[in-house]
Design an enzyme around this catalytic site. Sequence first.
Site, PDB file in Angstrom:
ATOM      1  N   HIS A 149       5.514  -3.351   5.919  1.00  0.00           N
ATOM      2  CA  HIS A 149       6.494  -2.381   6.413  1.00  0.00           C
ATOM      3  C   HIS A 149       6.577  -2.366   7.935  1.00  0.00           C
ATOM      4  O   HIS A 149       6.735  -1.314   8.558  1.00  0.00           O
ATOM      5  CB  HIS A 149       6.199  -0.986   5.849  1.00  0.00           C
ATOM      6  CG  HIS A 149       6.223  -0.949   4.359  1.00  0.00           C
ATOM      7  ND1 HIS A 149       7.383  -1.116   3.637  1.00  0.00           N
ATOM      8  CD2 HIS A 149       5.223  -0.829   3.453  1.00  0.00           C
ATOM      9  CE1 HIS A 149       7.101  -1.075   2.343  1.00  0.00           C
ATOM     10  NE2 HIS A 149       5.797  -0.913   2.203  1.00  0.00           N
ATOM     11  N   SER A 176       6.237   2.437  -1.586  1.00  0.00           N
ATOM     12  CA  SER A 176       6.238   1.011  -1.258  1.00  0.00           C
ATOM     13  C   SER A 176       6.616   0.177  -2.481  1.00  0.00           C
ATOM     14  O   SER A 176       7.706   0.350  -3.037  1.00  0.00           O
ATOM     15  CB  SER A 176       4.885   0.606  -0.671  1.00  0.00           C
ATOM     16  OG  SER A 176       4.902  -0.718  -0.205  1.00  0.00           O
TER      17      SER A 176
END
Length: 304
Positions: A190, A86
């Site tokens: 996300h 991430s």
Amino acid sequence: MLVLVAPGQGAQTPGFLTPWLDLPGAADRVAAWSDAIGLDLAHYGTQADADAIRDTAVAQPLLVAAGILSASALGDVTPGAVAGHSVGEFTAAAFAGVLDDTAALKLVRSRGLAMAEAAAITETGMSALLGGDPEVTVPHLEKLGLTAANVNGAGQIVAAGTLEQLAALAEDKPEGVRRVVPLKVAGAFHTEHMAPAVATLEEAAKALAPADPTVTYVSNKDGKAVATGAEVVSRLVGQVANPVRWDLCMETFQELGVTALIEVCPGGTLTGIAKRALPGVKTLALKTPDDLDAARALIADVTA
């Protein structure tokens, strides 16, 4: 072959940066980065409480700064590959020379602010699922309107969506899942809920002049190695609203013949996954400067 990896949001803990600032030149570097992005990284990394550093706009640049600082403390190291989970992808982009340290921190500061704004639109969150089979779990999440936002490998999946959807998941777990654990994050990262942040990052990225990676850069999007700086930045932008496929990154590590994995500060999460998913690969997490000697020894062993 060594892979250097950087953790994502949630790895931060109060005061975790404190011992690193005692290293020669570290406090000055952090002060310069703080001035560049308009955020007192030293304060948040040493004095702020858990709630303060949970703020997406704070946590993301703080993690990238810590990762860069701890990797620099290893000395002149050239890993065979780099990757980040991430927001850790920004740290990896700095490792690979795609962005210089300040450019990476400026872009991730924009990312954190934009994601915080997007998270404020709808009450959303994320929950980790313990146990279960992805082939069963993912369709079940989709049925509930949730996204498998992190597919981390070793049986670990993180679901994201509205708080109502997550509540429904807690009451209706997929077959084989032992527990559903809510995560202390500010929103459904996300997923489609982060789409407004993508446009903001696209605009911020226009000012960049990325270089091509100097080492193999493995992307969260699909676990593939990315050859150009422009493509790395494009993926950094789009990844805000797309799932993290750390499982595919680890498959690529295996294909590359990785034999050792070092996770930069605040290490622990990715090494834990690697111990389960990458048997035979030596792992080490940089938590404090006390871990540096062991890391250097591991690097020497791998590169001998």
